[in-house]
Design a protein around this motif. Structure first.
Motif, PDB file in Angstrom:
ATOM      1  N   VAL A   1       0.885  -1.236  -0.111  1.00 56.92           N
ATOM      2  CA  VAL A   1       0.076  -0.091  -0.081  1.00 56.92           C
ATOM      3  C   VAL A   1       0.955   1.217   0.019  1.00 56.92           C
ATOM      4  O   VAL A   1       0.759   2.188  -0.741  1.00 56.92           O
ATOM      5  N   PHE A   2       1.954   1.257   0.748  1.00 52.40           N
ATOM      6  CA  PHE A   2       2.802   2.214   0.806  1.00 52.40           C
ATOM      7  C   PHE A   2       4.179   2.014   0.134  1.00 52.40           C
ATOM      8  O   PHE A   2       4.766   0.791   0.762  1.00 52.40           O
ATOM      9  N   GLN A   3       4.544   2.498  -0.932  1.00 56.56           N
ATOM     10  CA  GLN A   3       5.766   2.187  -1.491  1.00 56.56           C
ATOM     11  C   GLN A   3       7.004   3.153  -0.926  1.00 56.56           C
ATOM     12  O   GLN A   3       7.136   4.300  -1.071  1.00 56.56           O
ATOM     13  N   HIS A   4       7.979   2.399  -0.283  1.00 54.51           N
ATOM     14  CA  HIS A   4       9.081   3.118   0.398  1.00 54.51           C
ATOM     15  C   HIS A   4      10.140   3.174  -0.638  1.00 54.51           C
ATOM     16  O   HIS A   4      11.165   3.949  -0.187  1.00 54.51           O
ATOM     17  N   ASP A   5      10.056   2.320  -1.776  1.00 57.25           N
ATOM     18  CA  ASP A   5      11.517   2.179  -2.196  1.00 57.25           C
ATOM     19  C   ASP A   5      11.278   3.163  -3.455  1.00 57.25           C
ATOM     20  O   ASP A   5      10.533   3.101  -4.645  1.00 57.25           O
ATOM     21  N   PRO A   6      12.385   4.364  -3.469  1.00 57.92           N
ATOM     22  CA  PRO A   6      11.965   5.460  -4.754  1.00 57.92           C
ATOM     23  C   PRO A   6      12.289   4.691  -5.878  1.00 57.92           C
ATOM     24  O   PRO A   6      11.615   5.479  -6.879  1.00 57.92           O
ATOM     25  N   VAL A   7      13.159   3.895  -6.148  1.00 65.87           N
ATOM     26  CA  VAL A   7      13.133   3.463  -7.533  1.00 65.87           C
ATOM     27  C   VAL A   7      11.999   2.576  -8.015  1.00 65.87           C
ATOM     28  O   VAL A   7      11.531   2.951  -9.066  1.00 65.87           O
ATOM     29  N   ALA A   8      11.419   1.934  -7.254  1.00 67.10           N
ATOM     30  CA  ALA A   8      10.068   1.063  -7.478  1.00 67.10           C
ATOM     31  C   ALA A   8       9.136   2.123  -7.668  1.00 67.10           C
ATOM     32  O   ALA A   8       8.117   2.000  -8.625  1.00 67.10           O
ATOM     33  N   TRP A   9       9.068   3.140  -6.865  1.00 69.97           N
ATOM     34  CA  TRP A   9       8.034   4.206  -7.082  1.00 69.97           C
ATOM     35  C   TRP A   9       8.147   4.859  -8.493  1.00 69.97           C
ATOM     36  O   TRP A   9       7.127   4.882  -9.221  1.00 69.97           O
ATOM     37  N   ALA A  10       9.144   5.458  -8.759  1.00 74.90           N
ATOM     38  CA  ALA A  10       9.449   6.071 -10.064  1.00 74.90           C
ATOM     39  C   ALA A  10       9.024   5.034 -11.325  1.00 74.90           C
ATOM     40  O   ALA A  10       8.530   5.353 -12.072  1.00 74.90           O
ATOM     41  N   ARG A  11       9.498   3.717 -10.893  1.00 74.17           N
ATOM     42  CA  ARG A  11       8.993   3.094 -12.169  1.00 74.17           C
ATOM     43  C   ARG A  11       7.723   2.552 -12.372  1.00 74.17           C
ATOM     44  O   ARG A  11       6.863   2.704 -13.334  1.00 74.17           O
ATOM     45  N   LEU A  12       6.867   2.601 -11.413  1.00 74.18           N
ATOM     46  CA  LEU A  12       5.383   2.337 -11.281  1.00 74.18           C
ATOM     47  C   LEU A  12       4.749   3.910 -11.504  1.00 74.18           C
ATOM     48  O   LEU A  12       3.896   3.725 -12.526  1.00 74.18           O
ATOM     49  N   ARG A  13       5.204   4.862 -10.945  1.00 73.33           N
ATOM     50  CA  ARG A  13       4.574   6.163 -11.474  1.00 73.33           C
ATOM     51  C   ARG A  13       4.410   6.331 -12.821  1.00 73.33           C
ATOM     52  O   ARG A  13       3.612   7.042 -13.543  1.00 73.33           O
ATOM     53  N   ASP A  14       5.804   6.263 -13.501  1.00 79.07           N
ATOM     54  CA  ASP A  14       6.084   6.539 -14.718  1.00 79.07           C
ATOM     55  C   ASP A  14       5.737   5.683 -15.759  1.00 79.07           C
ATOM     56  O   ASP A  14       6.088   5.681 -16.889  1.00 79.07           O
TER      57      ASP A  14
END
Length: 567
Positions: A541-554
């Protein structure tokens, strides 16, 4: 072999006896509920007596403690990090640290929210805590879906993965997940997983223990040749991923079935007729429902993020399939056990574990006041605190339980989410807030949600929360502002703190980034490539990995995913 032959009939009789034992265990568990208070007192007395002469017991004065208030005063609440020194000493081989009995092995957690944890497993824990819970937990599917629930080829168990070479602790004891351990052979108890005698329980080709995707492929490839009637995931992400994986693997599956191979090497009997039949059924759209037309049961967690996406899987698994909840539990111990066909919850396992709770609106401190099982209120969330014979004493599990109702005076609970807190400017959002807000907003908007992850962001403008949402259908840009507004209003409704900081202007409105469902499929593959086993890869639910977050968001603007399938 004909149905009248001796071997299948004997196996059928054995499975019927196995299901009867599971139903009886569930009924014994349910019969103990009215006596919950006495059961809880007995567990405390056993803990204090059995483990008084241990390093932990001596340090905390177990021998002189008598009541729950004595116990609370002597033993602080501890998270895993605070408990780690004792666990480390036990794993290193020091005797009588947490339990008078030596641990026979260690259960490891998935490590999905941090470092892997090692939990000591003694014979008393297996026989008096784990076995009664494990058997009772499977009593509902055994009772209501007997034709779909068995140890043989009717059940595809995506959780079960017995290891040939488990990792070892510093003291040389096996260290592995509960679904990987041979507790039946190691402890001599009547403990068999559903599907444990299916042809795919033992792989027909030699593979490395850590070839996780190949092992999963081989199990599915073997199961495709049989009349599977139930699929078990426990972790619902596995249930959601199976249709995606089958679609990715389809050409290779058909080729292997036709040629009698596994991953292109000999591993079966050529079955060209079965391959042709499957292609005909799939009609270019391979799904579990097309492969296994008699599929009638899915067995996994049904609350949390899964409550958003499980309804959409009806199309892939078949409109008549039933989804039953596996119990809310963790490697550290059981929480609830379903006793009927409730869609998400079961009463607390009061005959196995001593429970305390802290209201989820508060942070847990070593001296936090706790509530007992008979003090919980329906409709509220609580931090779960466990004590049991396996060497965990006032252990803060890190999970939140939501009280649905009561059964014979015992709270019926469902898994609400991890206790992780998102708190940028005082909004204090927890996982259940995000899930409940999105569930209601998507219902009002008529949008089917395939998955979600969330992260606070700081700019431009005021801090705000961004939700990456995978919807069943593309969300047109014209509908996005109204949907974002719905999500933000629902977050205000479900969280007092979020509503407060929004009203002061300290926090901006939530934003929604729509992505294709393939974004989360790719994320699953990235986590698998990083070394996680498929059953361990849970929704975040909360994404703490900035690399994974950027990959999902973009996702969709510059996807780098290469489709993963056995070559």
């Amino acid at each position: 072999m004909r149905p009248t032959d001796t071997a299948p009939r004997a196996q059928s009789d054995q499975d019927a006896a196995w299901r009867t034992r599971l139903v009886a265990a569930k009924d014994r568990f349910a019969a103990a509920l009215p006596d919950a208070a006495a059961r809880q007192r007995r567990i405390l007395a056993e803990i204090l007596t059995d483990n008084a002469d241990t390093a932990f017991g001596r340090e905390h004065g177990f021998a002189r403690l008598r009541t729950i208030d004595d116990y609370r005063a002597a033993v602080p609440l501890r998270t895993h990090q605070e408990y780690r020194p004792w666990l480390t000493r036990s794993a290193a081989g020091e005797a009588r640290v947490l339990t008078a009995e030596p641990p026979r092995l260690f259960f490891t957690t998935s490590g999905s929210t941090g470092d892997r944890k090692r939990v000591p497993v003694t014979e008393s824990f297996v026989r008096r805590v784990y076995l009664p819970f494990f058997q009772a937990a499977m009593g509902v599917p055994a009772q209501y879906h007997p034709d779909a629930f068995g140890r043989g080829a009717v059940t595809l168990n995506l959780r079960h993965d017995r290891l040939a070479r488990p990792a070892l602790s510093d003291s040389g004891r096996p260290s592995l997940g509960p679904s990987q351990a041979d507790l039946r052979g190691g402890f001599g108890v009547d403990l068999e997983e559903p599907g444990s005698r299916a042809p795919w329980a033992e792989l027909p080709v030699a593979l490395d223990d850590q070839a996780y995707l190949d092992k999963l492929y081989v199990r599915v490839r073997t199961a495709v040749e049989h009349d599977v009637r139930s699929v078990i995931g426990h972790n619902p992400t596995m249930i959601a991923m199976l249709p995606e994986l089958i679609a990715q693997w389809w050409p290779r599956l058909i080729e292997d079935i036709r040629d009698g191979t596994c991953l292109g090497v000999p591993g079966g009997t050529p079955a060209p007729a079965r391959a042709a039949e499957l292609e005909r059924r799939a009609g270019g759209r391979p799904t579990p429902a097309a492969i296994w037309p008699h599929l009638s049961l899915l067995y996994c967690w049904t609350s949390g993020v899964a409550s958003l996406y499980l309804p959409r899987l009806k199309d892939a698994y078949g409109p008549s399939v039933t989804v039953l909840p596996t119990p809310p539990a963790a490697s550290e111990g059981p929480v609830g056990v379903p006793v009927d066909q409730h869609p998400s919850a079961g009463p607390l396992a009061v005959s196995c574990v001593l429970y305390e709770f802290v209201d989820a609106s508060r942070d847990v401190a070593p001296d936090s006041p706790t509530l007992l099982h008979d003090e919980l209120e329906e409709g509220r969330d609580y931090h779960v605190v466990l004590s049991h014979l396996g060497g965990l004493y006032r252990y803060v599990l890190g999970d939140l339980a939501h009280v649905v109702d009561h059964v014979d005076g015992v709270p019926r609970v469902e898994y609400a989410g991890r206790a992780t807190l998102s708190d940028t400017v005082g909004e204090r959002l927890r996982e259940p807030h995000v899930v409940r807000a999105l569930r209601e907003a998507s219902r009002v908007a008529g949008i089917g949600v395939a998955n979600v992850t969330c992260r606070p962001e700081n700019g431009p403008g005021r801090p705000h929360h961004t939700l990456v949402v995978a919807a069943d259908q593309p969300l047109p840009p014209t509908r996005l502002p109204a949907f974002q507004d719905l999500v933000d209003k629902e977050l205000c409704r479900v969280s007092h703190d979020y509503r407060h900081v929004r009203s002061t202007g300290a926090l901006g409105a939530a934003r929604v980034v729509p992505v294709a469902a393939s974004a989360f499929t790719e994320h699953w593959h990235h986590r698998l490539a990083a070394g996680m086993r498929p059953p361990e890869i849970k929704d975040q639910v909360f994404q703490h990995d900035p690399v994974a977050w950027a990959r999902l968001r973009d996702h969709g603007r510059h996807s780098t995913h290469t489709e993963k399938r056995p070559e």
